[in-house]
Design a protein around this motif. Structure first.
Motif, mmCIF file in Angstrom:
data_model
loop_
_atom_site.group_PDB
_atom_site.id
_atom_site.type_symbol
_atom_site.label_atom_id
_atom_site.label_comp_id
_atom_site.label_asym_id
_atom_site.label_seq_id
_atom_site.Cartn_x
_atom_site.Cartn_y
_atom_site.Cartn_z
ATOM 1 N N ILE A 107 0.838 -1.206 0.000
ATOM 2 C CA ILE A 107 0.000 0.000 0.000
ATOM 3 C C ILE A 107 0.873 1.257 0.000
ATOM 4 C CG2 ILE A 107 -1.683 1.311 1.329
ATOM 5 C CD1 ILE A 107 -2.831 -1.348 2.302
ATOM 6 N N ILE A 108 1.857 1.296 0.909
ATOM 7 C CA ILE A 108 2.729 2.471 0.996
ATOM 8 C C ILE A 108 3.530 2.638 -0.298
ATOM 9 C CG2 ILE A 108 4.724 3.440 2.216
ATOM 10 C CD1 ILE A 108 3.638 2.119 4.768
ATOM 11 N N ASP A 146 3.457 5.839 -2.885
ATOM 12 C CA ASP A 146 4.643 6.601 -3.302
ATOM 13 C C ASP A 146 4.726 6.702 -4.811
ATOM 14 O OD1 ASP A 146 5.315 6.962 -0.695
ATOM 15 O OD2 ASP A 146 6.787 5.336 -0.618
ATOM 16 N N LEU A 147 4.446 5.612 -5.511
ATOM 17 C CA LEU A 147 4.508 5.644 -6.978
ATOM 18 C C LEU A 147 3.439 6.564 -7.556
ATOM 19 C CD1 LEU A 147 5.150 1.827 -7.675
ATOM 20 C CD2 LEU A 147 6.799 3.700 -7.834
ATOM 21 N N MET A 148 2.251 6.594 -6.945
ATOM 22 C CA MET A 148 1.202 7.488 -7.425
ATOM 23 C C MET A 148 1.550 8.945 -7.147
ATOM 24 S SD MET A 148 -2.189 5.322 -6.283
ATOM 25 C CE MET A 148 -3.311 6.583 -6.866
ATOM 26 N N LEU A 149 2.203 9.208 -5.990
ATOM 27 C CA LEU A 149 2.573 10.586 -5.673
ATOM 28 C C LEU A 149 3.612 11.129 -6.648
ATOM 29 C CD1 LEU A 149 2.734 10.465 -1.761
ATOM 30 C CD2 LEU A 149 1.076 11.684 -3.174
ATOM 31 N N VAL A 186 6.171 -3.889 -6.186
ATOM 32 C CA VAL A 186 6.511 -2.543 -5.714
ATOM 33 C C VAL A 186 8.018 -2.355 -5.655
ATOM 34 C CG1 VAL A 186 6.445 -1.030 -3.704
ATOM 35 C CG2 VAL A 186 4.373 -2.177 -4.455
ATOM 36 N N ALA A 187 8.726 -3.344 -5.079
ATOM 37 C CA ALA A 187 10.174 -3.233 -4.966
ATOM 38 C C ALA A 187 10.834 -3.190 -6.347
ATOM 39 C CB ALA A 187 10.715 -4.399 -4.140
ATOM 40 N N PHE A 191 8.395 -0.531 4.160
ATOM 41 C CA PHE A 191 9.314 0.523 3.737
ATOM 42 C C PHE A 191 8.691 1.278 2.565
ATOM 43 C CE2 PHE A 191 10.756 -3.624 2.093
ATOM 44 C CZ PHE A 191 10.439 -3.472 0.744
ATOM 45 N N SER A 192 9.198 2.481 2.331
ATOM 46 C CA SER A 192 8.708 3.296 1.224
ATOM 47 C C SER A 192 9.577 3.057 -0.018
ATOM 48 C CB SER A 192 8.743 4.775 1.607
ATOM 49 O OG SER A 192 10.078 5.205 1.796
ATOM 50 N N VAL A 193 9.136 3.597 -1.145
ATOM 51 C CA VAL A 193 9.897 3.481 -2.393
ATOM 52 C C VAL A 193 11.271 4.122 -2.232
ATOM 53 C CG1 VAL A 193 9.992 4.268 -4.785
ATOM 54 C CG2 VAL A 193 7.873 3.274 -3.872
ATOM 55 N N GLN A 194 11.305 5.287 -1.590
ATOM 56 C CA GLN A 194 12.568 5.994 -1.417
ATOM 57 C C GLN A 194 13.494 5.243 -0.473
ATOM 58 O OE1 GLN A 194 13.189 8.754 -3.244
ATOM 59 N NE2 GLN A 194 15.316 8.616 -2.515
#
Length: 817
Positions: free
Chosen positions: A456-457, A461-464, A712-713, A800-803
């Motif tokens: 989800i997170i 992040d990818l959408m933001l 996601v990763a 964890f987040s994308v960043q």
């Protein structure tokens, strides 16, 4: 049997005669046909040999049948299976009882054949299973068979036997408590036996076979004339005699000696039969303590009734025994209770009530009162019953009753084992097991939920990245991301309770941590609550995560504030104190939970009215709360519990008694072991050089079984400029390396079906010993390092987040370059 043999011989004679006549007739017919002598003679000779062989073989078979298989004499079998203390029975294929010894008949009766015995349903199933195993494999066993009375317990074995394996031999042995008997036997042989003898009480420990196991010196002297005589193994009945008035004397006593008052205290199971001074009674009742009290002690010339002067002596004896014993009169009123009995019924220091029924719950009053009157006015007998004490309504206890005679007013002897300590230990074990089970469940749920939150997170992040502030969807995406992070905080609390969260332990001083959060605590508790901090001197350092310790202190302080606001009108006291506790202090406490060592102790104490006694055992359970709906998650104290336990410490909660014995407030005491030496090497976490910007690229092998996390990763790393190869499990990742894939880093999950991350890492290190590994997991890093502790290993916690994942991969690769 001889008649049958004669009959069979007569039948064979008639048969042989008939066969001989037929053979002669056939020879005559051959002569008439051929009119030649030689064929007729040869034919007759062959027939003669055949007849002689038949007769001889018939006789041999008759003799061998008679000698090899005689009719069994079951009386011999019954005599052979008579074994002391063991019930033996033999059944056939149809489960019919073929024979059994006397003890089997006494225990189960002659109408019951195994496996259909008078047992509880569950025990019948165990016995039937043992029978099936014996017919199939040759032997079968059944342990803990409980009788219909709920008291008798047996262990059974079944063994296949017979020429055609057509029988089962069953052996039953009763379970008995021998520890108590052995302990009392040692007492009688020592100073305690001398004390009894000096008081005029002669004691002997008698086994279930009627044989003496141990005696006091007084008993040995009265029975044999030698106080140092060893009487073990002798028949105790032979040491006594009974006159025509049923008075008991020692066999060596003359008629001018005083009679003895015999008190039998059964130490094993009882069938409720009257206590008698004979071997049959002892065999039924199990090991017993036999007390012989001189009825003439203290009697003057006056004819005082036998037994009245013996009662004070008996009270002195009962008061010295560690068993919980009491006496009542014929109307059921208490006459005496020793200290062990008072402890067992939780009446120590307050004395006994008027009747035994006053000690039990309302539902058991009538049945106990009736039993005491029955034993007091009926014939001398003994038995036991299950009751629930008022002090322990949830824990049934065994209450023994024995009718006694010749002791004046005393009519019933009551026995009750002090099981307070045993009950406390049972509750502690049950609570610890429950907490462990809930912790494992919470940890598994949190791990799976972390995978969902990671996806989800990551997608947020990818959408933001495709939206900017001011877009219609930007605020909604940010809201989703913020709530996901809040959910991640809840999973961290669950992992803390299950002791599976990632800690960053440091060697620190506890007052430093308290000082860091003191200003925050003052704002949290408010001005109406008096907040005090006290520190002891010479506190030892502890090894813990300072951030997690701050969380512990904050959670306890917030709970104290809420309790003061709810119960004390918002005004009260909150005290944080640290103390030094040495190993010697722990030994003095005598705790069975805390090992003897040096500790630094944190005490959080409030004046919020305390915790109800029935809730003290539940406060550390996750999702348990006493607050109003919507005002608490129930994870505060469970998080505290998990952090303390994962740090190697112990936490206890109790109430502080105020005026009138009412709780004034609650007190939480945390014991953290003092750290000795340097920080262990395996606990030092590798901290690669920070590299928020990485332009070197690199080939990454991504191994993750959860498809959404893997997607996601992969997108996050590809966007950051890395060449990513994905694998869905450990076997697929290992195959990618084995097929000649050249990678700069392996990014892997820890828990996967089939081959997990650590197992894959060990296999890959055999091929590429310098290849770095970056593990991602929701479980604790220290737990991972216990499973696999290799060089060039790094860790990132989920979610964890994308960043964060991109920066961590770049950071590891920058260390390699």
């Amino acid at each position: 049997m001889n008649g049958n043999a004669a009959g069979r011989a007569s039948d064979r004679t008639v048969l042989m005669g008939g066969i001989g006549a037929a053979l002669l007739a056939s020879a005559a017919l051959l002569w008439l046909v051929t009119e030649e002598v030689l064929p007729v003679l040869a034919y007759s000779a062959a027939l003669g040999v055949f007849v002689a062989s038949s007769v001889f073989l018939g006789r041999v078979k008759t003799v061998s049948d008679r000698d090899a298989f005689p009719t069994p004499d079951w009386s011999v079998t019954v005599a052979a299976i008579e074994q002391q203390g063991m019930a033996v029975a033999i059944t056939d294929r149809a489960n019919r009882l073929t024979c059994a010894n006397n003890l089997y008949t006494e225990w189960f009766g002659s109408r019951h054949a195994p496996p259909s015995l008078p047992l509880e349903r569950a025990s019948l199933e165990l016995l039937a299973k043992a029978a099936r195993e014996a017919w199939r494999d040759g032997t079968g066993t059944a342990q803990g068979l409980i009788g219909e009375d709920g008291v008798s317990v047996w262990n059974a074995t079944a063994e296949r036997a017979g020429r055609g394996d057509d029988y089962l031999v069953w052996r039953f042995v009763a379970e008995r408590t021998e520890d108590l008997a052995a302990m009392i036997g040692a007492w009688l042989a020592g100073p305690f036996g001398k004390l009894l003898s000096s008081a005029g009480i002669n004691a002997a420990l008698v086994g279930d076979d009627g044989a003496i196991r141990a005696t006091s010196q007084g008993f040995a002297e009265r029975a044999s004339g030698d106080p140092a005589a060893t009487m073990a193994g002798q028949d105790y009945v032979a040491q006594l005699r009974i006159d025509d008035q049923d008075r008991i004397y020692f066999s060596r006593d003359n008629r001018r000696t005083s009679p003895q008052v015999l008190v039998q205290v059964p130490l094993g199971d009882s069938d409720g039969e009257p206590a008698k001074a004979d071997k049959a009674a002892a065999t039924k009742q199990g090991p017993s303590l036999m007390l012989l009290i001189d009825a003439g002690i203290g009697l003057g010339s006056g004819a005082e009734p036998v037994g009245q002067a013996a009662t004070p002596q008996l009270e002195a004896l009962l008061g010295a025994l560690p068993l919980g014993l009491a006496m009542t009169d014929r109307d059921g009123r208490f006459l005496f209770g020793n200290s062990a009995f008072l402890r067992a019924v939780d009446m120590e220091g307050r004395g006994l009530p008027q009747f035994p029924s006053d000690l039990v719950v309302r539902e058991d009053k009538a049945v106990l009162a009736d039993a005491v009157r029955r034993f007091g006015r009926g014939p001398g007998s003994n038995g036991d019953m299950a009751i629930r004490l008022r002090s322990q309504p949830e824990e049934p206890v065994s209450f023994g009753l024995a009718g006694v005679r010749g002791l004046g007013e005393a009519a019933v002897l009551l026995s009750l084992t002090d099981s307070t300590e045993e009950t406390r230990l049972k509750r502690q074990i049950a609570q610890a097991s429950k907490m462990q089970a809930v912790g494992q469940l919470a940890g598994g749920v949190a791990h799976d939920f972390n995978n969902v939150l990671t996806a989800i997170i990551g997608y947020c992040d990818l959408m933001l990245l495709r939206h900017t502030p001011g877009d219609s969807d930007y605020d909604d995406i940010q809201q989703i991301r913020a709530n996901s992070n809040r959910a991640a905080s809840l999973t961290r609390q669950l992992l803390a309770f299950s002791r599976q969260q990632t800690l960053r332990p440091e060697v620190l001083q506890l007052p430093d941590v308290v000082s860091e959060v003191s200003q925050l605590l003052k704002r949290l508790v408010g001005e109406r609550i008096s907040f005090t901090i006290r520190h002891d001197r010479d506190l030892g350092p502890v090894r813990a995560d300072p951030q997690q310790l701050e969380q512990v202190i904050i959670n306890l302080a917030v709970n104290a504030r809420d309790a003061i606001n709810a119960n004390s009108g918002g005004t009260g006291k909150l005290t944080l104190s640290t103390r030094r506790v040495s190993a010697a202090d722990i030994r003095k406490i005598g705790s069975e939970i805390i090992p003897a060592a040096d500790y630094t102790v944190l005490v959080v104490q409030d004046s919020g009215g305390g915790i109800p006694q029935d809730l003290l055992g539940k406060i550390f359970e996750p999702f348990f709360t006493t607050k109003e709906l919507g005002k608490g998650t129930g994870l505060g104290l469970s998080t505290v519990y998990g952090i303390v336990k994962q740090s190697g410490g112990f936490i206890f909660a109790d109430n502080i008694e105020g005026i009138g014995g009412r709780p004034e407030g609650a007190r939480f005491t945390i014991y953290l072991p003092v750290h000795r030496g340097e920080l262990p090497e395996q606990a030092r976490l590798e901290k690669p050089i920070a590299a928020s910007e990485w332009s070197g690229g690199g080939r990454v092998l991504l191994v993750e079984d959860e498809e959404m996390v893997r997607a996601v990763a992969e997108r996050a790393l590809t966007r950051a400029g890395f060449d990513v190869t994905t694998a869905s499990d450990g076997e697929e990742g290992l195959a990618a390396i084995a097929n000649g894939g050249a990678f700069d880093l392996v990014l892997s999950d820890v828990v996967m079906p089939g081959m997990d991350g650590p197992a894959m890492a060990r296999a890959i290190r055999k091929v590429s010993p310098d290849l770095p590994f970056l593990f991602m997991s929701g479980y604790a890093e220290e737990q991972l390092r216990q499973d696999i502790n290799i060089e060039n290993m790094y860790f990132i916690a989920k979610p964890f987040s994308v960043q964060q994942i991109a920066d961590m991969v770049g950071s590891v690769l920058s260390t390699k370059r």
